[in-house]
Structure formats: structure tokens, C-alpha cells
Write an enzyme that holds these catalytic residues in place. Sequence first.
Site, PDB file in Angstrom:
ATOM      1  N   THR A 133      53.426 -22.431  75.138  1.00 12.33           N
ATOM      2  CA  THR A 133      53.941 -21.308  75.215  1.00 12.33           C
ATOM      3  C   THR A 133      54.272 -19.966  74.145  1.00 12.33           C
ATOM      4  O   THR A 133      55.793 -21.026  73.847  1.00 12.33           O
ATOM      5  CB  THR A 133      54.545 -20.505  76.565  1.00 12.33           C
ATOM      6  OG1 THR A 133      54.385 -18.926  76.699  1.00 12.33           O
ATOM      7  CG2 THR A 133      55.672 -21.432  76.868  1.00 12.33           C
ATOM      8  N   TYR A 169      62.012 -21.906  81.275  1.00 12.76           N
ATOM      9  CA  TYR A 169      60.329 -21.610  81.573  1.00 12.76           C
ATOM     10  C   TYR A 169      60.587 -23.201  79.549  1.00 12.76           C
ATOM     11  O   TYR A 169      59.989 -23.038  79.495  1.00 12.76           O
ATOM     12  CB  TYR A 169      59.814 -20.738  81.434  1.00 12.76           C
ATOM     13  CG  TYR A 169      58.099 -20.176  81.236  1.00 12.76           C
ATOM     14  CD1 TYR A 169      57.626 -21.283  82.000  1.00 12.76           C
ATOM     15  CD2 TYR A 169      57.851 -19.961  80.930  1.00 12.76           C
ATOM     16  CE1 TYR A 169      56.673 -21.628  81.593  1.00 12.76           C
ATOM     17  CE2 TYR A 169      56.059 -19.916  80.054  1.00 12.76           C
ATOM     18  CZ  TYR A 169      55.861 -20.515  80.453  1.00 12.76           C
ATOM     19  OH  TYR A 169      54.875 -20.960  80.470  1.00 12.76           O
TER      20      TYR A 169
HETATM   21  N1  UFG Z   1      55.161  -5.914  83.145  1.00 12.31           N
HETATM   22  C1  UFG Z   1      54.892  -4.462  83.687  1.00 12.31           C
HETATM   23  N2  UFG Z   1      55.047  -4.347  84.649  1.00 12.31           N
HETATM   24  C2  UFG Z   1      54.909  -5.859  85.894  1.00 12.31           C
HETATM   25  C3  UFG Z   1      54.482  -6.499  85.489  1.00 12.31           C
HETATM   26  C4  UFG Z   1      54.591  -6.677  83.556  1.00 12.31           C
HETATM   27  O1  UFG Z   1      56.238  -3.604  83.667  1.00 12.31           O
HETATM   28  O2  UFG Z   1      55.094  -5.610  86.855  1.00 12.31           O
HETATM   29  C5  UFG Z   1      55.285  -5.664  81.693  1.00 12.31           C
HETATM   30  C6  UFG Z   1      56.328  -6.579  81.075  1.00 12.31           C
HETATM   31  O3  UFG Z   1      57.473  -6.375  81.607  1.00 12.31           O
HETATM   32  C7  UFG Z   1      55.606  -7.606  80.130  1.00 12.31           C
HETATM   33  C8  UFG Z   1      53.786  -7.040  80.245  1.00 12.31           C
HETATM   34  O4  UFG Z   1      53.996  -6.188  81.259  1.00 12.31           O
HETATM   35  O5  UFG Z   1      55.952  -6.502  79.334  1.00 12.31           O
HETATM   36  C9  UFG Z   1      53.946  -7.848  80.509  1.00 12.31           C
HETATM   37  O6  UFG Z   1      53.884  -8.756  81.641  1.00 12.31           O
HETATM   38  P1  UFG Z   1      53.681 -10.492  82.194  1.00 12.31           P
HETATM   39  O7  UFG Z   1      54.413 -10.441  83.514  1.00 12.31           O
HETATM   40  O8  UFG Z   1      52.190 -10.267  82.636  1.00 12.31           O
HETATM   41  O9  UFG Z   1      53.722 -11.295  81.096  1.00 12.31           O
HETATM   42  P2  UFG Z   1      55.138 -11.786  80.204  1.00 12.31           P
HETATM   43  O10 UFG Z   1      54.464 -11.458  79.167  1.00 12.31           O
HETATM   44  O11 UFG Z   1      55.794 -11.145  80.750  1.00 12.31           O
HETATM   45  O12 UFG Z   1      54.803 -13.572  80.058  1.00 12.31           O
HETATM   46  C10 UFG Z   1      53.657 -13.951  79.299  1.00 12.31           C
HETATM   47  C11 UFG Z   1      52.973 -15.669  80.289  1.00 12.31           C
HETATM   48  C12 UFG Z   1      54.426 -16.476  80.365  1.00 12.31           C
HETATM   49  C13 UFG Z   1      55.170 -16.537  78.998  1.00 12.31           C
HETATM   50  C14 UFG Z   1      55.518 -15.067  78.372  1.00 12.31           C
HETATM   51  C15 UFG Z   1      55.597 -15.514  77.195  1.00 12.31           C
HETATM   52  O13 UFG Z   1      52.911 -15.098  81.699  1.00 12.31           O
HETATM   53  O14 UFG Z   1      54.193 -17.111  80.895  1.00 12.31           O
HETATM   54  O15 UFG Z   1      54.412 -14.143  78.441  1.00 12.31           O
HETATM   55  O16 UFG Z   1      56.623 -13.468  76.646  1.00 12.31           O
HETATM   56  F1  UFG Z   1      55.963 -17.493  79.060  1.00 12.31           F
END
Ligand code: UFG
Length: 329
Positions: free
Chosen positions: A115, A139
Amino acid sequence: MRALVAGGAGYIGSHAVRALLEAGHEVRVLDDLSAGHRAAVPAGVPLFEADIADRDAVSRALEGCDAVLHFAALLSVGGSVRDPLAYWRNNVAKAIALIDAMDAAGVRRFVFSSTCATFGVPVRVPMDEDHPQAPINPYGASKLALERALRDLAAAGVLRAVALRYFNASGAHEDGSLGEDHAHEEHLIPLAIDAALGRRPPLTVFGEDYDTPDGTCIRDYIHVQDLAVAHVQALEALERGDAFQAYNLGTGRGHSVREVVDCVGRVLGTPVPHSVGPRRAGDPPRLVAAAERARATFGFAPRFTDLGAIVDTAARWRRDHPQGYRTRP
Ligand code: UFG
């Protein structure tokens, strides 16, 4: 090749199973169905319903296999902060048990789901494979620990391994048969779709005071089928080059949370109800992949280059499967 796909009943693993079959490989699935779904395993593909640390079951599943693709891990950044022991146990200790069983069975090819969370806070964007790895949550730390173990094992000739560092896996199979079905959904695209469909409360945008053009976080959304194909390509390229290699997998394009919200609204023809809340702890402002190494080494070339096309596959899956795999066609 005959490949054992650990976690092959899960979101990315099930798409990889499909891509392996389409490339002419023989496939078996090892999955304890704690997060995976029996319905995601195609008819005719043997399913070994067991934990990856169940030595007897894994040994049986490994008979005659040439390779293991390992997707069976915990994946929530927030969950890892709340329960780090579960992440070290599942993502490290049990993965080592799986590799131990492979070693005993003489299976020496390993494709590992890593990741971009292994990088931590970016010091430069886009991020190539040589970007410093300094994870900021358990993680990412657990995934980096396994990468390090694989590097050592490869150097000692125990196996050949590739770590594929996903950016934001998203979308669903374009034929509508496979998709994301997590008991506890935390990802932006499915939550935005469900909010627009009125199935969940309005979306909360986590912060709009980041140093980005519209103030919301930027991510590199890569379609799950493009990831799946990359696994097949990386597996087939495993015999060439260094015994351990890592690749970043993303499209190289970043989209802000606002752009995603607008895009979901356009695709569904109805706006996504949302409000702006505080930042979520541990969210870097911008994560975008430089995936040139994967392109140069095994021809990685994402087919889904348009966010709207990615969102469209996810939206169709969620519309047609309101209960995920429990929805019968
Ligand atoms: N977000 C919101 N509201 C929500 C959910 C997400 O604003 O309800 C935002 C988050 O803050 C982020 C973006 O949308 O800026 C994407 O969020 P996700 O949760 O969809 O994905 P992440 O980027 O947090 O996570 C992904 C992978 C993880 C990995 C990570 C690396 O799902 O497995 O990238 O940082 F670890």
C-alpha cells in the site's frame, strides 16, 4: 501457472482471481470468509475455507502450486490505530505463517498486496518507489514490515517476491458481477454513492482547509480491474530481474474529495448530500503515484483513466446490489 490466491473471496482478490483465469492460469482460493464472500468465488474454482495461518489447510491448498498471491489482510487505517495488535497479528504474524507453509511446500513465488500507506506523509508528489517509507499508522507499518521480510527472504533465496503498493483501489467489475462489499464501509466513493442513493446519511467531507486547490484531500483512484491485471503481469514477470521488487500502482492522476463528490453526483444524476467536517486524523493532503517502474517492467497501463468511468462501475454495483453479495441477481 497454478496460483493460490489468499483472500481471493475479497474485493481486490476476487478481481485478481478473474484476471488470472482470463490469462489462462489455474486458480485456487484460500479464504476464511471473515471478510470475503463465497459468491465472489467463481464456480469451478476450489475454495479452501481456512485461515492463512492454518498450517494443515494451507499445506493442502498449496499442493502443486507455483505461486501465492496474498490479499488476506486487514485494511483499515483507523482500525489499525484502534487495534494495532490485530494488524500485527493478521498482516505480519499470520502472513509469516503462510510463507512458512510455502517454504515447506517448496512454493517460491509471492505476490504481495502492499500500500501507499507504507510511505507515510509524502515528501514529494507524485511518489515513486524510492520515496522514503515512514508509515504513520500501524496498518502502513504492518505492510512495510512484511515488505522488509520479503526483501530478506528474497536475498537469501527463499522465494521471489513482488510488493504491489496500491493507491486508492476503487470501482467494481465492469460486467457487474464483482464489487466492494465491506461489513463496515469507510471509503469515499461507496459512501458518496450510498449518500446520493439515500441509503446512508449525508457524506462528511473530512476537511477543506488542506493546501490543495479546493482545500480537500487529493488521491489517486485506480480501478480494481486495472490492479487485478497488474497482479497477473507482475506474477508473469517475477522470474526476471531482482528477487524482490516493489511497484507503485496508480494512474498518476489525483482527484480531490470535492471532485469525487461532484463526479458521483454527475454519474448518478443526483447531487451527493454532504457537509464539511473536521480533518480525519492521519490523512495526508495529497497521494499520487508515479507508476513508471510498473509500466517499464511489465507493461502496466491502466485502462480506466477517467474518474467518471471508475465511479460508474461502482455506482452500478451498488445500485444493483444494495445488500452486496446478499442481493441475488
Ligand atoms: N473521505 C471523506 N469522507 C468520508 C470518507 C473519506 O472526506 O466519509 C476522504 C478522506 O479523508 C480522504 C479521501 O476521502 O481524503 C479518500 O478516503 P478513503 O478512506 O476512501 O481512502 P484513503 O485514501 O484514506 O485510504 C486509502 C486506502 C488505504 C490506504 C490509504 C493510504 O483505502 O488502504 O489509502 O493512505 F492505506
